[in-house]
Design an enzyme around this catalytic site. Structure first.
Site, PDB file in Angstrom:
ATOM      1  N   GLU A   1       3.958  -8.035   8.899  1.00  8.85           N
ATOM      2  CA  GLU A   1       3.525  -7.834  10.294  1.00  8.85           C
ATOM      3  C   GLU A   1       4.506  -8.476  11.283  1.00  8.85           C
ATOM      4  O   GLU A   1       4.150  -9.347  12.078  1.00  8.85           O
ATOM      5  CB  GLU A   1       2.122  -8.397  10.510  1.00  8.85           C
TER       6      GLU A   1
ATOM      7  N   GLU B   1      -2.081  -2.896   4.391  1.00  7.67           N
ATOM      8  CA  GLU B   1      -3.307  -3.689   4.547  1.00  7.67           C
ATOM      9  C   GLU B   1      -4.393  -2.850   5.190  1.00  7.67           C
ATOM     10  O   GLU B   1      -4.149  -2.192   6.201  1.00  7.67           O
ATOM     11  CB  GLU B   1      -3.095  -4.918   5.441  1.00  7.67           C
TER      12      GLU B   1
END
Length: 478
Positions: free
Chosen positions: A188, A380
């Protein structure tokens, strides 16, 4: 259950700082996540647990408490390694995503020699997963830096960070390159902008905001490090290399032109910027105005730009938990993955305020693939919930429903023409939440019997969703 739609891999994930625990075992060095305190939640806002000041960090370094610092316990995966590996094999995962803690291999980040205790631990995991026929998706860094790297060098603000990280990456390639299928240099990466402590390890001055030039200089060095890791990896290993952002599927609150303009600009800076650099190899033109208007000054070398252009990601991955709404007028707010957003009146939300939107996943898949024309990995996705243990069982039909609805939208995206490599369920075994530092915000199909204060025996208990996901994995086996 589901008819097989494509050759999509299905799997599960953990992250070292949220899972391993044993923060002072095996000669591991202190890392940034070891210093995040547990602050009981009184709202859906989670900023106090992830925007750490120098005072908070100094207090944490002096404290030997584990119960007040949840990441020091994690899920005690270091202790339960053998049992957890057996559970992952029983599930029949197609792919397992996990991360290596830099501070467990190089305790200070700049050590001359590698920590052999750390090598032994990860060697066991990697070879066990590989030998079980499960593909490995390795996150090389997941919001976790040796604290010495931050304090001695200024972390990612310092260009030396690139060389230190490249040494770490080279070691990983040498030790385990033959076993790993997918590499992700940074988790991320866009979180470096909206969650700088987690993303780039920046520690802010007490009661002050982050310096945006420091934030974007740190991000630039991560971009260069990612490109150099890919450049080196292509010479040393056979695996594929990706980039990753947290995606939020932005919607304008209304059809007012002002709301739509804000939606476009927020999506550019929060969601697309980092992926544009790492997947396209160039800084996007829209950032020039952002940098000018926010007085952002960064040092970019000509060699950096050449390296970025020549070493782009093979695939694009993203996390997706909820969609977000933007408005130019004041509206009711709610939480999301490391962000706060306007509440969507058309969606249900979790107890943590995250808005449940399966269709948003299909929209995001289409947008990402259309923008980059590279294979896409959902790295995710999952549901955080306060599961209740009743008579030794956890009946989590709500999680089954959540997963089922999102996987149905993946199938639709594949029909849309999106090249989807895989789907990874987040927190396959319960882990400490990265956003709110809570153990009781659970994602897994395996229950871990520990609470927010470190109490419990941390025993592993299969939830109802375990058998459901096991069956799905069997039916979807490629």
């Amino acid at each position: 259950m589901f008819k097989k739609q494509s050759n999509v891999l299905f799997g599960g994930a953990t992250a070292n700082s949220q899972y391993e625990g044993s923060y002072n075992v095996g000669n591991k060095g202190l890392d940034t996540q070891d210093l995040r305190p547990y602050i009981p939640r009184d709202s859906n806002a989670t900023t106090s647990t992830r925007l750490l000041s120098k005072k908070v960090v100094e207090n944490a370094k002096k404290s030997l408490e584990t119960n007040s610092y949840p990441f020091r316990n994690g899920s005690k995966g270091y202790e339960f390694c053998d049992e957890d590996l057996s559970l992952l094999k029983e599930l029949g995962l197609h792919v397992y995503r996990f991360s290596i803690n830099w501070a467990r291999l190089f305790p200070n980040g700049d050590d001359e020699n590698i920590n052999l205790d750390g090598v032994k631990y990860y060697d066991k995991i990697i070879k066990s997963i590989h030998n079980a026929g499960i593909k490995i998706f390795l996150t090389m860094n997941h919001f976790c830096y040796p604290i010495n790297f931050i304090e001695k060098y200024g972390g990612w603000k310092n260009r030396k960070s690139v060389d230190l990280y490249l040494k770490y990456a080279k070691t990983v390639f040498e030790l385990w390159g033959e076993y790993i299928d997918f590499y992700l240099p940074f988790n991320e990466i866009n979180a470096g902008y909206f969650s700088p402590y987690n993303g780039v390890g920046l520690i802010k001055e007490d009661d002050e905001d982050y310096n945006l030039s420091d934030v974007f200089q740190s991000l630039h060095h991560q971009f260069v490090a990612s490109a150099k890791v890919i450049e080196l990896g292509k010479k040393m290993v056979k695996g594929k290399f990706g980039c990753m952002a947290a995606c939020f599927c932005y919607y304008p609150y209304s059809c007012r032109p002002e709301d739509n303009l804000k939606y476009v600009k927020d999506e550019e800076v929060y969601q697309w910027f980092c992926l544009d650099v790492l997947s396209r190899g160039k800084y996007p033109s829209y950032m020039k105005r952002f940098f000018n208007e926010n007085n952002v000054k960064i040092d970019v070398l000509d060699d950096d730009l050449v390296c970025l252009e020549n070493n782009t990601a093979d695939f694009v991955s993203f996390s997706y938990y909820q969609s977000s709404v933007v408005s130019t007028s004041e509206k009711e707010l709610t939480a999301g993955n490391l962000v706060v957003t306007v509440k969507n009146p058309y969606l249900k939300a979790t107890d943590w305020g995250w808005q449940i939107d399966p269709i948003g996943l299909r929209i995001t898949l289409n947008k990402v693939y259309d923008r980059y024309q590279k294979p896409v990995f959902i790295s995710e996705n999952g549901l955080g919930y306060k599961d209740v243990l009743e008579n030794g069982k956890i009946h989590d039909q709500y999680r089954i429903d959540y997963l089922k609805e999102h996987i149905e939208q993946i199938d639709e995206a594949v029909k849309d023409g999106v090249d989807v490599i895989g789907y990874i369920m987040w927190g396959i075994i319960d882990i400490v939440s990265a956003g709110s530092c809570e153990m009781e915000k659970r994602y897994g199909v395996v229950f871990v019997n520990g609470d927010n204060n470190g109490n419990g025996d941390y025993a592993r208990i299969k939830k109802d969703s375990f058998e459901w996901y096991k069956n799905l994995l069997k039916e979807r086996k490629i």
